[in-house]
Design a protein around this motif. Structure first.
Motif, mmCIF file in Angstrom:
data_model
loop_
_atom_site.group_PDB
_atom_site.id
_atom_site.type_symbol
_atom_site.label_atom_id
_atom_site.label_comp_id
_atom_site.label_asym_id
_atom_site.label_seq_id
_atom_site.Cartn_x
_atom_site.Cartn_y
_atom_site.Cartn_z
ATOM 1 N N THR A 550 48.863 24.696 67.935
ATOM 2 C CA THR A 550 49.132 23.999 69.197
ATOM 3 C C THR A 550 47.841 23.604 69.891
ATOM 4 O O THR A 550 47.687 22.466 70.365
ATOM 5 N N ASN A 554 46.385 19.854 70.521
ATOM 6 C CA ASN A 554 45.993 19.413 71.863
ATOM 7 C C ASN A 554 44.582 18.829 71.862
ATOM 8 O O ASN A 554 44.291 17.855 72.565
ATOM 9 N N THR A 563 49.422 13.160 69.688
ATOM 10 C CA THR A 563 49.496 14.470 69.059
ATOM 11 C C THR A 563 49.889 14.323 67.597
ATOM 12 O O THR A 563 50.802 13.545 67.277
ATOM 13 N N ARG A 569 51.251 19.280 61.135
ATOM 14 C CA ARG A 569 51.340 20.672 61.578
ATOM 15 C C ARG A 569 51.783 21.584 60.440
ATOM 16 O O ARG A 569 51.217 22.661 60.236
#
Length: 661
Positions: A550, A554, A563, A569
């Motif tokens: 996270t 950011n 993002t 991810r």
């Protein structure tokens, strides 16, 4: 010009127009220092809460003032606080003064790329190296031809490119080299930076020797008749057989081509060595070639990316011109179609073998090159809002396409060789590694029309392919050390680069002996492979699971304005680490059985190889133990402090920079 975030005093307590003092060092009043300038690299006060900390940033990753004197994250009675106008008694250690001086020295302009294209060419030049020309074509036809492109593409999408993108983003956001960047991510993993530097030195000790061989060939090419076309030279033996001669010559089991004898008996002179236990003397010809190469390297990188960014305009673009010329020439040779067919003919059964997927993962990983500190270093000289996402996709795609096209350049010529020998392409393509270039391809060029011209441009291409990769590898070390010790080397870059090149040259002496080719093979297989895989695995784990996906996403959003999606991810958090663990375990479970020419490496060389590889990654656990020992508190407190970022990273906010805490 800093104030701790934990300080209850506001910087406005300093008398207006006067300078505060911190540990004997002048700290300018922020009110009088506030100024807006167009150059984003100049010193700007941070913009934040009125009662918050005021920290000056210049685009160079400064040290956050909240770090206590000992740099370990603890807050004790002795703090590096700037005394206010009111009388406050503070105890200051000598370490505090040293860190304060280092902070002030770091608050200088950080060099940036002159143009965006300089950065792109540098990254492409680093990723596209000699391995793209010899390693990919060989691995491709060995593992199923066209069918190999399926696992190769899958491994690139889910393993190689995400790691490539991750390193570019980390370097650009934190603006630090491979050592000091860990203060801002996860300090206990700082040993990764030292391991990377050692690996880069190992690579420099053997990689440049291969370029010395290419340089020797280049010098030997300036003749009307190339010296590896006949069997009448002083180094030839009775087994030398020139099947390209006009006479009817039969090729027997003991026949050796003149190109192979030139490579083994004249360039390498391996017949004067009995193996790794008796390397023999040093070849003075190769020593001079290597000395000239390191001289070129030094004057290309001694001033920083401003100069190396201009050199890569030649070293990164020239190989593509030559590849195109050789591709056109190879396509017009008789029998070229046989080589292309052998290169691309799919063998679908190969996809069921685990080794094929391991080779695909290893090839894409070592081709893109994360884990050597180069991408971190190069990206750290970018502007903060540079689109590194687009850069990652462009450069990785160019790299993969170059590898694929290089296969056509190689196999059109191998098909021609098979046609001339009246053999199958599989018999011609037995040579692997450098031998594919210095024996098979060199022999094919020697028997083409205008052979001298093609030989000169081919070996020039090999030199340029290797040079920009060497620039990158050494820049990874230079940026890492200069960012970690700016108070020592920031004003002495030229001297440090000189010392580094001398160390690399002296470390290469073992590879310049008559048995130096055996040393090169040993280092290539063991010194870098498992070590780099381990380093990048720990790097991916540290970023994804300690720094946090996270937080990292950011950071990317602050730079790029968007993002990363779920695909990135998932790759960073799970798929890429599993990808690296898979390749590492496969390598360790099946160590390669080394053989070069007629020399079989004895068992003890495997032990030596693992010792060389371990000598770099041992820095990681050693630093972890050292970190926990010097950190005060209970074991739990030590661990928590060691995995918590020490310093903030400064991000631009218009013409002003702010701290990302």
């Amino acid at each position: 010009e800093t104030e701790p975030l934990t300080s209850k005093k506001d910087v406005s307590d300093c008398n207006e127009g006067e300078d505060c003092k911190e540990n004997g060092l002048p700290v300018r009043n922020p009110k009088s220092a506030l100024r807006l300038v167009e150059d984003g690299n100049k010193v700007h006060p941070s913009q934040g809460d009125k009662g918050g900390a005021a920290q000056i940033s210049n685009g160079y990753s400064g040290v956050q003032s909240s770090v206590p004197c000992n740099g370990m994250g603890e807050v004790e009675d002795a703090q590096c606080t700037a005394p206010a106008a009111t009388t406050t008694t503070t105890t200051t250690s000598t370490t505090c003064g040293a860190e304060g001086q280092q902070q002030l020295m770091e608050l200088e302009d950080r060099e940036t790329w002159s143009k965006k294209i300089d950065f792109l060419l540098s990254v492409i030049g680093y990723a596209v190296d000699l391995g793209n020309v010899w390693r990919f074509p060989y691995i491709c036809y060995q593992n199923g031809g066209g069918a190999f492109l399926i696992p190769y593409t899958i491994m690139a999408i889910f393993g190689g490119i995400p790691l490539f993108y991750m390193e570019l983003a980390l370097g650009q956001y934190h603006r630090n080299g491979c050592i000091s960047i860990w203060r801002k991510i996860c300090p206990i993993f700082k040993g990764i930076g030292f391991a990377i530097c050692i690996i880069d030195l190992y690579v420099a000790s053997y990689y440049n020797t291969i370029m010395a061989w290419a340089f020797y060939y280049l010098v030997s090419s300036f003749t009307a008749q190339l010296p590896w076309t006949s069997c009448t030279n002083a180094w030839n033996t009775g087994n030398c057989t020139n099947y390209f001669s006009k006479d009817n010559v039969s090729w027997s089991l003991h026949s050796i081509s003149p190109a192979e004898e030139f490579y083994t008996r004249q360039v390498l002179q391996v017949h004067k060595s009995n193996g790794l236990d008796n390397l023999g003397g040093i070849s003075w010809q190769l020593t001079l070639c290597l000395l000239l190469i390191f001289t070129i390297v030094y004057f290309s990188i001694w001033k920083g990316v401003k100069t190396s960014g201009k050199v890569v305009w030649v070293t990164a673009t020239f190989p593509y011109i030559i590849l195109f010329i050789l591709l056109v020439r190879g396509a017009t040779l008789p029998g070229a179609w046989r080589g292309v067919l052998y290169y691309l003919k799919p063998d679908w059964q190969k996809l069921l073998a685990t080794e094929v997927w391991v080779d695909a993962a290893a090839q894409i990983f070592f081709s893109l090159g994360p884990g050597f500190g180069v991408l971190l270093a190069y990206a750290s000289y970018n502007k903060f809002h540079n689109n590194c996402y687009q850069d990652a996709l462009v450069t990785s795609t160019v790299n993969c396409v170059t590898s694929f096209v290089s296969g056509f350049v190689i196999f059109t010529v191998l098909g021609y060789m098979a046609e001339m020998r009246n053999e199958d392409v599989s018999e011609v393509a037995k040579d692997t590694g450098p031998s594919l270039l210095f024996i098979t391809y060199a022999e094919a060029i020697a028997n083409m029309p205008a052979s001298t011209f093609f030989a000169i441009i081919f070996f020039l291409m090999l030199l340029t392919l290797g040079l920009d990769s060497t620039f990158a590898g050494l820049e990874g070390v230079i940026t890492g050390v200069l960012d970690e010790f700016p108070h020592v080397w920031s004003k002495r870059r030229e001297l440090f680069v000189l010392g580094l090149t001398i160390i690399c040259f002296l470390g290469s002496l073992a590879t310049l002996t008559f048995g130096g080719a055996y040393v090169v093979k040993l280092f290539e297989e063991y010194a870098t492979g498992p070590a780099v895989l381990t380093v990048v695995f720990l790097e991916a784990v540290a970023v994804a699971w300690f720094y946090g996906i996270t937080q990292f996403c950011n950071d990317v959003k602050e730079m790029l304005g968007f993002t990363p999606g779920w695909y990135w991810r998932v790759c960073w958090a799970a798929i890429s680490p599993i990808f690296l663990l898979f390749v590492t375990c496969s390598f360790l479970s099946n160590p390669p059985e080394l053989r070069l020419f007629d020399y079989n490496y004895p068992y003890w060389t495997t032990v030596v190889g693992y010792c060389i590889g371990t000598s770099s990654i041992i820095c990681i656990p050693i630093y972890m133990v050292y970190r926990l020992i010097i950190t005060p508190g209970t074991l739990k407190e030590r661990i928590l402090k060691s995995i918590t970022p020490e310093t903030a990273t400064e991000i631009p906010f218009g013409d002003i920079r702010m701290n990302a805490v």
